[in-house]
Design a protein around this motif. Structure first.
Motif, mmCIF file in Angstrom:
data_model
loop_
_atom_site.group_PDB
_atom_site.id
_atom_site.type_symbol
_atom_site.label_atom_id
_atom_site.label_comp_id
_atom_site.label_asym_id
_atom_site.label_seq_id
_atom_site.Cartn_x
_atom_site.Cartn_y
_atom_site.Cartn_z
ATOM 1 N N THR A 197 0.853 -1.176 0.000
ATOM 2 C CA THR A 197 0.000 0.000 0.000
ATOM 3 C C THR A 197 0.888 1.225 0.000
ATOM 4 O O THR A 197 2.014 1.196 0.515
ATOM 5 C CB THR A 197 -0.958 0.013 1.208
ATOM 6 N N SER A 199 1.049 5.848 -1.134
ATOM 7 C CA SER A 199 0.389 7.088 -1.519
ATOM 8 C C SER A 199 1.452 8.080 -1.958
ATOM 9 O O SER A 199 2.625 7.967 -1.577
ATOM 10 C CB SER A 199 -0.415 7.657 -0.348
ATOM 11 N N GLY A 203 -0.606 13.401 -1.041
ATOM 12 C CA GLY A 203 -1.763 12.899 -0.314
ATOM 13 C C GLY A 203 -2.832 12.285 -1.184
ATOM 14 O O GLY A 203 -3.948 12.013 -0.716
ATOM 15 N N ASP A 204 -2.521 12.017 -2.452
ATOM 16 C CA ASP A 204 -3.501 11.384 -3.332
ATOM 17 C C ASP A 204 -2.882 10.144 -3.967
ATOM 18 O O ASP A 204 -1.767 9.749 -3.659
ATOM 19 C CB ASP A 204 -4.001 12.362 -4.398
ATOM 20 N N ASP A 206 -3.795 7.008 -3.603
ATOM 21 C CA ASP A 206 -3.687 5.867 -2.695
ATOM 22 C C ASP A 206 -3.793 4.564 -3.470
ATOM 23 O O ASP A 206 -4.699 4.363 -4.283
ATOM 24 C CB ASP A 206 -4.787 5.919 -1.636
ATOM 25 N N PHE A 208 -3.512 0.145 -3.285
ATOM 26 C CA PHE A 208 -3.489 -1.089 -2.509
ATOM 27 C C PHE A 208 -3.339 -2.258 -3.467
ATOM 28 O O PHE A 208 -4.000 -2.315 -4.507
ATOM 29 C CB PHE A 208 -4.763 -1.258 -1.692
ATOM 30 N N ALA A 233 -6.147 1.796 -7.352
ATOM 31 C CA ALA A 233 -5.383 3.027 -7.153
ATOM 32 C C ALA A 233 -6.286 4.219 -7.426
ATOM 33 O O ALA A 233 -7.021 4.239 -8.416
ATOM 34 C CB ALA A 233 -4.156 3.065 -8.062
ATOM 35 N N ASP A 234 -6.222 5.201 -6.543
ATOM 36 C CA ASP A 234 -6.961 6.440 -6.758
ATOM 37 C C ASP A 234 -6.236 7.307 -7.780
ATOM 38 O O ASP A 234 -5.027 7.153 -8.016
ATOM 39 C CB ASP A 234 -7.098 7.217 -5.447
ATOM 40 N N THR A 236 -4.809 10.990 -9.346
ATOM 41 C CA THR A 236 -4.047 12.105 -8.810
ATOM 42 C C THR A 236 -4.402 13.365 -9.587
ATOM 43 O O THR A 236 -4.990 13.311 -10.664
ATOM 44 C CB THR A 236 -2.531 11.857 -8.909
ATOM 45 N N TYR A 848 5.568 3.912 0.346
ATOM 46 C CA TYR A 848 4.835 2.653 0.373
ATOM 47 C C TYR A 848 5.305 1.775 1.526
ATOM 48 O O TYR A 848 6.396 1.946 2.080
ATOM 49 C CB TYR A 848 5.005 1.903 -0.953
#
Length: 855
Positions: A197, A199, A203-204, A206, A208, A233-234, A236, A848
């Motif tokens: 995991t 990021s 802060g963006d 993220d 896993f 994954a989020d 950015t 990570y």
């Protein structure tokens, strides 16, 4: 085109300086590790590049990198293309923040070639192509259609073999730059479970990931090895507010987002990868094998902001005599009697214009998209990629010590596009806001029959002979999108655009399936002419059903100057056949034109009547000639290094031509022939044999190990210099596009890694360097002459909590380095904070945590 002299001498000096430094370090015997232990590190065995018995990297006549499981694990990247970029000196990949299908499958480049100039194998068998064609490939890979290697989970791999040399005569089409062979694990017991995991420092993004591999026996004479990986994954954002969006907000339009447009990595909603590898010994002389995969990945990324005042086909009603921007207003009455105004000046904020309020917003007979999308809109584009393969066969030995390998190879890749937060303008207020624009499917079926034999010709070593036959059928299918994605609605005749805005759907009349087949015959020979001289030769004939045949060859040598040092070199001819997709695909994409406005650019088959009107012709294969010359050294004290010069000339390179605007004469001629959509597109592009190039470069790879601080430290250097010159180009390729081909990849890139192990803990540090590049921002005639060179630092600390469990913390780009700010076109054009093709990416540092349990 480049006019300056080659920088070969300068970079050869630099490469030789690095290797000399390592040589000085290596002669310190007090710190050298045991020679036998070092030999085990260096003596990596490769299958790729030879059809004789597998050879070590040091004994090969061509440069090969062998990347083991540990090397993949010890880095912050999680996708295969980024992992390879860290470990292979001439392998490059860029982020693709807003780039149509390239967002789904990122194009990668080996030795400065396009992404489909590298042949990909799995367990020595050809890997099928992706259905994704990179219509916007950053200049170098525009129009490329290569395999999607991101569907291969690293946990499934025993090792990766990267052959950095032309090999079309050995393996067939596409192997102009080289070959990458993914070797699957074949363990019969044990396994590993890994979670990860992380990021970005901002802060963006993220992420896993969880992955597992297990090996079990298959009866007493075989193995079954299974691997699985799941990742999310989020997205950015590295954007700034565009000037036009900021002006709308300042004028009181509160519906405009800040930022209106997102530049960053796409969201990976789910990414599932499954692999299986099985083998069974049938008898003392034969074995059967089977391996295959299934993968599914859903990706969604940003797109360009649609300004609510002037988006063409949505809000743009032209200009009046004073040059004022007018609003596009539609008449909703069945008989066109709504008397809707066509002269509303949008001003700073049309929402406050009283004539708009009275005559449009509060008039049921008239309509403007500002009523339902007052702040404009920014589509979200992506899709779902599905990939599957199955390979099965048998190999062994028959009479007279002939080796054989017979196999069937089935592969399929499907991309189902999706776009939302957009409209079909011609449908007016009845438009949906989500669409399925269509699918592309690439399918391949291959039959291989290979024979090998060691022939005694009276020398100390035999002549290794190989020959074989291959039959391959491939198809490319286009499937129409949902009707609303391409429907011609009632407002089309009033100037409103047709189809899902940003990525119009493939219409039912444009769908279809095209296929072709080819046969190949090859012979291959290797022999030691003397104790110190290895000679190899290969010849391959291929016949394609759609464009004819070609014959290619290769010769190489390795000469051992002394016990520790050898020279090697190769000359080969190669080719890349035009793909079925390049010959038949239809696509409409939104891109920036040279006037700074969004346009709809259609990519059509070169034989389509519209493409033919502006110069389109049937495609021919690309042809190449390449040679390499290098030195390889492997010393008893543990130093191993290679330095190789390469030169690759490619003629008739296939690419999409720069966008061509149809003249009124063109449109009239096409309409007269019944071509109804001749006036539907702002620009037209097609695939063509567009230009010739010469690429030269130097690769240096070095490894050394020594005792240090009570533990063991391994050093690894991977260095590359590459220079590409466009020798000749068609009239349809722009000057900025030529500069992108020549200068968008860093001329120099290298990494230096130190991995220190001491008992239960280890510490890894890696310094990465990428040279400066040129960028044509958004491929729209917006030059950024120099995106500066950058150093980045990767750090990783691992600790064995127990014999079976290791905990790792690390940071990729630990100093959070960013590329040069985009000061020329950031606010003014599309809100991109950084140059979008920066070789270090635009996201900054990533930290990570990883846990690894082995059993």
């Amino acid at each position: 085109m480049k006019t300056s002299e080659s920088l070969l001498t300068k970079h050869l000096r630099r490469a030789l300086g690095v290797t000399a430094t390592l040589s000085i370090v290596a002669i310190a015997p007090a710190h050298a590790q045991d020679a036998q232990e070092q030999a085990q590190d260096v003596e990596k065995i490769a299958v790729v590049g030879t059809r004789a018995a597998p050879r070590s990297v040091a004994d090969s006549s061509v440069p090969i990198d062998i990347i083991g499981t540990e090397e993949f694990a010890n880095q912050g990247s999680t996708d295969m293309v980024s992992m390879l970029q860290t470990l292979v000196p001439s392998f490059n990949v860029n982020d693709q923040p807003i780039n149509d299908a390239s967002t789904l499958v990122r194009p990668a480049n080996l030795r400065g070639m396009a992404s489909d100039h590298t042949l990909v194998l799995v367990n020595g068998k050809r890997r099928h192509r992706s259905a994704v064609i990179t219509f916007l490939g950053g200049g170098l890979s525009d129009g490329a259609q290569g395999p999607d290697i991101s569907v291969i989970p690293s946990v499934a791999l025993k090792q990766v073999e990267v052959l950095r040399d032309g090999a079309a005569a050995q393996y067939g089409s596409d192997a102009i730059a080289g070959v990458v062979n993914f070797v699957l694990k074949d363990d019969t017991e044990g396994g590993v479970v890994e979670f990860r995991t992380g990021s970005y420092f901002e802060g963006d993004g993220d992420m896993f990931q969880i992955a597992a591999n297990v090996g079990v026996p298959l009866s007493d004479a075989g193995f079954a090895n299974f691997s699985a990986e799941y990742r999310t994954a989020d997205d950015t954002s590295r954007s700034v507010q565009r000037d036009d969006a900021a002006a709308l907000v300042a004028a009181g339009n509160t519906a405009v987002a800040d930022p209106a447009q997102i530049w960053g990595s796409p969201e990976i909603k789910h990414d599932v990868k499954l692999f299986a590898n099985l083998g069974l010994e049938l008898n003392a002389d034969a074995e059967a094998y089977l391996f295959g995969n299934y993968a599914e990945r859903e990706v969604e990324g940003g797109f360009y902001f649609r300004n609510p005042h002037n988006r063409g086909g949505v809000n743009d009603g032209g200009t009046n005599d004073n040059g004022d921007q007018l609003l596009l207003v539609g008449d909703l009455t069945p008989d066109g009697t709504g008397n809707c105004p066509t002269d509303i000046v949008v001003g700073d904020n049309v929402l406050l214009n009283q004539r708009y309020i009275d005559l449009v917003a509060n008039n049921p007979d008239c309509f403007a998209f500002n009523e339902i999308l007052p702040g404009g809109f920014t589509p979200r584009f992506g899709g779902t990629v599905k990939d599957s393969s199955l390979v099965f066969g048998t190999k062994g030995e028959i009479a007279n010590e002939w080796g054989y390998d017979i196999s069937v190879n089935l592969g399929r890749n499907e991309i189902d596009f999706a776009i939302k937060n957009t409209i079909n303008p011609s449908l007016g207020p009845d438009t949906p806001f989500e669409f399925s624009p269509g699918k592309y499917i690439q399918s391949e079926q291959t039959f291989d029959f290979d024979l090998t034999k060691a022939v005694d010709i009276g020398l100390d070593d035999p002549l290794y002979f190989a020959g074989g036959f291959q039959y391959r059928n491939e198809s490319y299918e286009s499937i129409a999108g949902d009707p609303a994605s391409y429907e011609i609605g009632p407002l089309a005749s009033q100037g409103f655009g047709i189809g899902s805005n940003g990525f119009p759907g493939l219409s039912a009349r444009s769908q279809g399936k095209a296929s072709r087949n080819n046969i190949a015959l090859y012979v291959d020979a290797e022999m030691y002419a003397t104790e110190n001289l290895l000679l190899t030769a290969a010849l391959r004939y291929e016949d394609f059903s759609d464009f004819g045949n070609t014959t290619k060859g290769k010769v190489s040598f390795r000469y051992e100057l002394m016990e520790d040092i050898a020279l090697r070199g190769a000359f080969s001819t190669g080719f890349k056949a035009p793909t079925i997709g390049q010959n038949n695909v239809r696509n409409v994409t939104t891109a920036f034109g040279t006037d700074g406005r969004l346009i709809d650019r259609a990519t059509l088959p070169p034989t389509d009547p519209i493409a033919a009107q502006v110069g389109g012709e049937p495609l021919q294969p690309e042809e190449s000639e390449s040679y390499s010359l290098g030195v390889v050294a492997s010393f008893d004290n543990g130093l191993f290094f290679t330095a190789d010069y390469y030169n690759i000339e490619v003629t008739d390179r296939i690419s999409t031509v720069s966008g061509i605007a149809l003249t009124q004469d063109d449109i009239d001629a096409l309409l007269a022939r019944g071509i109804r959509d001749a006036s539907s597109f702002s620009e037209v592009s097609y695939f063509a044999n567009d230009f010739d190039t010469t690429t030269e470069g130097v690769d240096v790879v070095a490894n050394y190990g020594m005792e240090m601080f009570g533990g063991d430290t391994k050093f690894a250097l991977a260095y590359n210099w590459t220079s590409t010159t466009v020798d000749q180009a068609s009239e349809f390729i722009s000057a900025d596009r030529i500069r992108m081909i020549e200068d968008n990849l860093p001329a120099v890139r290298y990494s230096l890694t130190a991995n220190h192990t001491n008992g239960d803990w280890r510490l890894l540090g890696r310094v990465n360097y990428a040279g400066s590049i040129f960028e044509d921002h958004l491929d729209s005639g917006l030059p950024i002459d120099k995106v500066g060179s950058e150093f980045t630092l990767d750090l990783e600390f691992g600790y064995h909590v127990s014999e079976n469990f290791e905990l790792v913390v690390g940071a990729k780009n630990a100093l959070d380095e960013e590329p040069d700010r985009n000061v020329l076109y950031d606010n003014e054009i599309a809100g991109s904070k950084f140059p979008t093709t920066s070789p270090i990416g635009i996201n900054g540092g990533f930290y990570y945590v990883r846990g690894l349990y082995t059993f």
